[in-house]
Design an enzyme around this catalytic site. Structure first.
Site, mmCIF file in Angstrom:
data_model
loop_
_atom_site.group_PDB
_atom_site.id
_atom_site.type_symbol
_atom_site.label_atom_id
_atom_site.label_comp_id
_atom_site.label_asym_id
_atom_site.label_seq_id
_atom_site.Cartn_x
_atom_site.Cartn_y
_atom_site.Cartn_z
ATOM 1 N N GLU A 94 0.966 -1.266 0.134
ATOM 2 C CA GLU A 94 0.207 -0.382 0.053
ATOM 3 C C GLU A 94 1.567 0.697 -0.268
ATOM 4 O O GLU A 94 1.508 1.334 0.587
ATOM 5 C CB GLU A 94 -0.904 0.475 1.251
ATOM 6 C CG GLU A 94 -1.997 1.186 1.285
ATOM 7 C CD GLU A 94 -3.199 1.084 2.788
ATOM 8 O OE1 GLU A 94 -3.851 1.369 2.330
ATOM 9 O OE2 GLU A 94 -2.648 0.816 3.599
ATOM 10 N N GLY A 118 2.883 2.130 11.477
ATOM 11 C CA GLY A 118 2.815 1.072 12.126
ATOM 12 C C GLY A 118 2.372 0.564 11.995
ATOM 13 O O GLY A 118 2.797 -1.246 13.369
ATOM 14 N N ALA A 119 1.556 -0.407 11.517
ATOM 15 C CA ALA A 119 1.065 -1.433 10.719
ATOM 16 C C ALA A 119 0.285 -1.126 9.102
ATOM 17 O O ALA A 119 -0.126 -0.215 9.336
ATOM 18 C CB ALA A 119 -0.459 -2.462 11.996
ATOM 19 N N HIS A 139 -7.854 -1.038 14.970
ATOM 20 C CA HIS A 139 -7.985 -0.299 14.098
ATOM 21 C C HIS A 139 -7.755 -1.444 12.184
ATOM 22 O O HIS A 139 -8.058 -2.025 11.601
ATOM 23 C CB HIS A 139 -7.115 0.192 13.608
ATOM 24 C CG HIS A 139 -6.605 1.534 12.073
ATOM 25 N ND1 HIS A 139 -7.296 2.263 12.065
ATOM 26 C CD2 HIS A 139 -6.291 1.332 10.671
ATOM 27 C CE1 HIS A 139 -7.126 3.098 11.315
ATOM 28 N NE2 HIS A 139 -6.481 2.030 10.154
ATOM 29 N N GLU A 140 -6.401 -2.715 12.598
ATOM 30 C CA GLU A 140 -5.905 -3.396 11.435
ATOM 31 C C GLU A 140 -7.374 -4.375 11.165
ATOM 32 O O GLU A 140 -6.971 -5.176 10.613
ATOM 33 C CB GLU A 140 -4.752 -3.404 12.141
ATOM 34 C CG GLU A 140 -3.451 -2.880 11.621
ATOM 35 C CD GLU A 140 -3.674 -2.035 10.846
ATOM 36 O OE1 GLU A 140 -4.061 -1.731 9.299
ATOM 37 O OE2 GLU A 140 -2.830 -0.328 10.853
#
Length: 885
Positions: free
Chosen positions: A141, A274-275, A310-311
């Site tokens: 991404e 972060g991820a 969130h992920e």
């Protein structure tokens, strides 16, 4: 000549041509971790939509060896030319004989190098038995799958993927799907993964390295694994627990089960964000996934919980239902941000996440008040523009607007009916913002498109002016722009107001520029007679934007403002409303819509404040005021700091330096913030205590006098006392950094070592940050600690090193270099100088961030000039500093 002209038609296009569409990728990659190279081939099932002499797909930094297209009739076509266009990141395949409409297989053989920029297919290192070794990670991404294999690298061009990897036999390979089979061949093994469901290329992932892991299974039978560095699997337990709970929460919330058979989460040593939510394989930087009860802070535990939630949320919002193009990125990031707070609040209600969510709102409002903001739905024309829209508009404003809409529609319509239907209707598909509005309109009976387009298609947000005349409240809206520019935006605003009590509320839509509301029936009565608001007791207050659920600023007339200050002083308002009033007043002062004296009086009303989140906001406001007063009225700075110290002393005494058994999570968070602020404001007692505790740490690394939650405050105080002639504290911190095994300890040290008031030492720190001792992903921790006292030295260092930085770094890290140095200034002259420097230096991919940062300087410059006109301000600061003495 005609052929050459046709080739050029694909240049400078935002999207790929649609005459060939992929449906399936069979991808094989062989990895060499010694040479840091990879080779591979991909067979892509494509459908030729219209007769063509060209196939155009994305590729970058790859060497293409061989290309063959085989039609469904087994007729083979080899391109007469294969043009790799680096600028447009495309591979143009030219066929002398046109390809007919129908299906076929495109086979491409290629090879490439593992890069060092944490994007595409890249290498990072780990240490095994004191030997440094390489591992390989993907980060696709937004548009970097093309760096790993030729593909149609756009979110709307979903396909299924079958991935096969050849890797060293002692390593572990992970991908989106479970392993189907493994075959050993000497020192190598071939790992075959199951075919995936349809997904976008940016969600494809694989990781090859050495890991330990732990696992668990959800009640629905989904296997969840957490892969950690060898010997640290126990530190993945918190993330595993959060993932298991989040999967259950979202399955129920969306009335849709998690769509894959497994979910892996892996911590890697180098990662730019972060991820990343890759379908079925979430990749984290180590400090976002690993939690150690002894060495990790309460703040890190909270960040990890939100991040994991969130992920995991993205597995539905983003992966199962995917934006059609990056214009609609907010559908991914805004929703994942909003719902991660919901999930965290369910798991840890004592953390009061919806009040903490107002930090998200505040960040969104601040950027959105700039002329260099952009709409939530932002046009994206080039690949190098995409990274710059992963910002506070897509994440913070996006999530805040969702919260506002949820509050307006109510939970039942928004969640139970609409989002569940949306997920079912668009599963495995791509969507635009209008698709969400359509479902919400259908379920609510309200024209949501009409209501919400003003929030997503135009940039900016409103400020609502509230004036009271007799028993009429007059509301007037205009666009809020921090620079003072007159904006012409107009919004449909969900207005909520409380009068004297949260049980006495009224809601309405402000659809025109102005509107009046009669509040007579909301007022208390005397002997059966309604009284005038102005006759009511001065403690009767009116609060607009209750609980800060709306994405707008509020400015009150002087009387209403004074009543709200009294309500704050008497603790009549919720934490969310007190926080929101502070945030609004700071923004209004920065935009020169209110005098700074009003903000200082509001701060003074918080002398008895005990709420952790309000105090946290108050501290951040104090930092902003000290910074601007240092430039605007330097003679008043010391007394201003005395005032701020007096606001925080009671909290410091109440919290103390030592953790207390059974104390709240929020108090643990606040302790470090309070002592860091006191150290920043030059509180002698805090500095002495901090230095004593640091000495105890030097004598005994396991001392109980220094909890993980307090270390950052101690390290900050140490660096505030360090100079080039008294550098022992700095040397000690560097030694701690070099010896630390815990990544979060390294992070704490980096966040503080640029905080010295000595310019020469800060230069030394900056040079250290770009050395091989600091991982690229961690440089931004150090940059975030830069202080405005050393801004001139830091700016000179940046100019001297800019060309080197441009050659060495890419992407989000360049954003940090551009932003964190530039925004320290507050004069138009310096803004002009910075603008001139960057105009003559290449800054591809950071132009938007630079413009926003330079605008921030000009906003501060305007505020500074406004403050200089407040002639009574020094006397007020003196009075507040000595109040109570």
């Amino acid at each position: 000549m005609e052929q050459k002209l046709n080739r050029n038609q694909f240049k400078s296009q935002a999207r790929l041509p649609k005459f060939a569409i992929p449906s399936y990728y069979d991808l094989y990659i062989k990895l060499d971790l010694v040479a840091c190279t990879f080779s591979g081939n991909v067979n892509i099932n494509i459908n030729i939509i219209e007769k063509t002499n060209f196939i155009v797909l994305n590729a970058l930094e790859l060497n293409v060896h061989e290309v063959l297209f085989t039609s469904s009739h087994n007729q083979e076509y080899r391109p007469s030319d294969a043009i790799m266009d680096k600028d447009d990141e495309i591979l143009v395949l030219v066929f002398d004989e046109p390809l007919a409409v129908g299906e076929g297989i495109l086979r491409i053989i290629f090879y490439g190098k593992l890069n060092e920029h944490t994007k595409g297919f890249y290498k990072c290192s780990y240490v095994e038995k004191e030997v440094k070794k390489n591992m390989a990670v993907t980060q696709f991404e937004a548009v970097d799958a093309r760096r790993c294999f030729p593909c149609w690298d756009e979110p709307a061009l979903k396909a299924t993927f079958k991935i096969t990897l050849d890797i060293p036999s002692e390593l572990t390979a992970l991908s989106n799907m479970p392993i189907l089979d493994e075959k050993l061949n000497g020192n190598l093994k071939t790992v075959y993964f199951e075919e995936s469901p349809v997904m976008s290329t940016y969600l494809v992932a694989f990781v090859v390295g050495l890991f330990d892991h732990i696992e668990d299974t959800t009640t629905n039978g989904v296997k969840v694994h957490v892969y950690c560095p060898v010997g640290k699997s126990s530190e993945g337990k918190h993330a595993l627990d959060v993932a298991i709970k989040s999967l259950g929460i979202y399955t129920e919330f969306f009335s849709t089960p998690y769509p894959l058979p497994k979910l892996d989460m892996v911590a890697v040593s180098e990662f730019h964000a972060g991820a990343m939510e890759n379908f079925g394989l979430i990749v984290y930087r180590e400090n976002e996934l690993l939690y150690n009860e002894k060495t990790s802070t309460a703040n890190r535990k909270q960040i990890m919980t939100i991040s994991t939630s969130h992920e995991v949320a993205h597995q539905w919002f983003g992966n199962l239902v995917t934006m059609e193009w990056w214009t609609h990125l907010w559908l991914n990031e805004g929703f994942a941000t909003w719902i991660s707070y919901m999930a965290t609040d369910i798991m840890f209600p004592e953390w009061k996440m919806w009040t903490q969510f107002l930090r998200q709102t505040s960040h969104g409002l601040r950027l959105d008040a700039q002329e260099q903001s952009h709409p939530i739905e932002v046009e994206v024309h080039r690949a190098d523009e995409i990274d710059q829209v992963f910002d506070a508009i897509s994440y913070n404003k996006g999530s805040a607007v969702i919260r506002m809409l949820q509050s307006y529609l109510g939970e039942d319509i928004f969640q139970v009916k609409s989002l569940s239907l949306y997920m079912k209707k668009y599963a495995w598909k791509n969507v635009e913002t209008e698709d969400l509005w359509s479902v919400l309109s259908e379920e609510s009976g309200i024209n949501i498109t009409s209501l919400m387009e003003c929030w997503t298609k135009q940039k900016g947000h409103p400020v609502v002016y509230v004036n009271c005349k007799d028993n009429l409240l007059e509301f007037k809206q205009s666009q809020f722009v921090s620079s003072g520019l007159q904006g012409d935006g107009r919004w449909t605003i969900p207005i909520t107001l409380s009068l004297g009590s949260y049980n006495n509320q009224r809601n309405f839509l402000l659809e025109s520029q102005s509107q009046s509301v009669d509040i007579s029936e909301m007022l208390p009565s005397s002997d059966g007679k309604l009284c005038s608001f102005k006759e009511c007791d001065e403690t009767l207050w009116i609060k607009v934007n209750v609980e800060q659920s709306g994405f707008y600023r509020v400015i009150y007339d002087d009387e209403l403002s004074a009543r709200l200050r009294k309500a704050v002083e008497n603790n009549c308002l919720s934490a969310a409303d007190k926080l929101g009033i502070l945030d609004d007043m700071l923004a209004l002062c920065q935009a020169c819509k209110q005098p700074l004296s009003y903000l200082l009086l509001l701060l003074d009303a918080h002398r008895k404040e005990h709420d952790s989140m309000v105090l946290s906001k108050l501290i951040n406001v104090c930092y902003d005021v000290v910074e601007i007063i240092t430039d605007a009225m330097p003679d008043a700075v010391n007394e201003l700091k005395e005032f701020f110290i007096s606001l925080l002393q009671s909290s410091a005494e109440r919290l103390g330096w030592e953790p207390k058994p059974g104390e709240s999570h929020l108090n643990v968070l606040l302790r470090g913030e309070v002592f860091t602020a006191l150290a920043s404001f030059g509180h002698d007692k805090t500095h002495k205590e901090a230095m004593q505790r640091f000495q105890e740490l030097l004598n005994d690394k396991d001392t109980i006098l220094l909890s993980a939650d307090l270390k950052k405050a101690i390290y900050f105080a140490v660096m505030r006392n360090v100079t080039t002639t008294n550098r022992s504290g700095f040397e000690s911190l560097l030694k701690f950094y070099r010896e630390a095994d815990a990544v979060q300890e390294k992070e704490r040290i980096l966040q503080t070592i640029a905080s010295s008031p000595d310019p020469a030492l800060v230069n030394e720190v900056l040079t250290f940050l770009i050395s091989d001792e600091v991982r690229n992903q961690d440089i931004n921790y150090g940059l975030s600690g830069l202080r405005f006292e050393c801004r001139e030295a830091a700016w000179r260092w940046l100019q001297e090193n800019w060309d080197k930085i441009l050659m060495k770094y890419e992407g989000f890290l360049l954003h940090s270099f551009a932003r964190d140095f530039v925004t320290l200034f507050s004069s138009n002259e310096k803004a002009d100088e910075i603008e001139a420097f960057f105009a003559s230096h290449v800054q591809t991919g950071v132009d938007k961030v630079l413009k926003q940062s330079i605008e921030k300087i000009r906003i501060k410059a305007r505020w500074m000039e406004s403050i200089k006109q407040e002639q009574s301000l020094p006397d007020l600061i003196k009075q507040l500093a000595h109040k109570g003495y």
